[in-house]
Design a protein around this motif. Structure first.
Motif: not given
Length: 120
Positions: A34-50
């Motif tokens: 959150r401090k670095h501007g990452v609101p949601l962990w992107p693992y699920r979206k990235l693995s879905s795209l993969t």
């Protein structure tokens, strides 16, 4: 301390495994994100795209596929690869998806596609 590039190097992992790899608990990792501007962990979206990219590659490699369909599949696969790279570099785009409701996929596609075109 955890840096944005340190976080990005673990986006391909589930949150709990990333936290273990970085030597912190999941709650601390969420706070740092959150401090670095990452609101949601992107693992699920990235693995879905993969998975989608892999499926497009398998479909394009089918024997007997018409040339125009093969080209279309390969172009779509390339766009998905660019989208995955864009999300990996800019995970804050996922916040839009979580807040926009029913039209989230359309809006994400449009904003991501526009940004990918500008970056290319």
């Amino acid at each position: 301390t955890l840096t944005a590039s340190g976080l990005a190097s673990t986006f391909h992992l589930p949150l709990t495994k990333a936290a273990t790899t970085l030597g912190v608990c999941p709650t601390v990792l969420k706070r740092v994100c959150r401090k670095h501007g990452v609101p949601l962990w992107p693992y699920r979206k990235l693995s879905s795209l993969t998975r989608m990219i892999d499926n497009y590659g398998v479909q394009a490699a089918r024997p007997g596929l018409q040339a125009d369909m093969r080209i279309r599949l390969l172009c779509d696969k390339e766009m998905l690869e660019k989208r995955r790279a864009f999300i990996a570099r800019n995970p804050e785009i996922l916040l839009l998806q979580s807040r926009t409701g029913g039209n989230a996929k359309v809006q994400i596609r449009q904003s991501t596609s526009a940004a990918v075109r500008r970056a290319s």
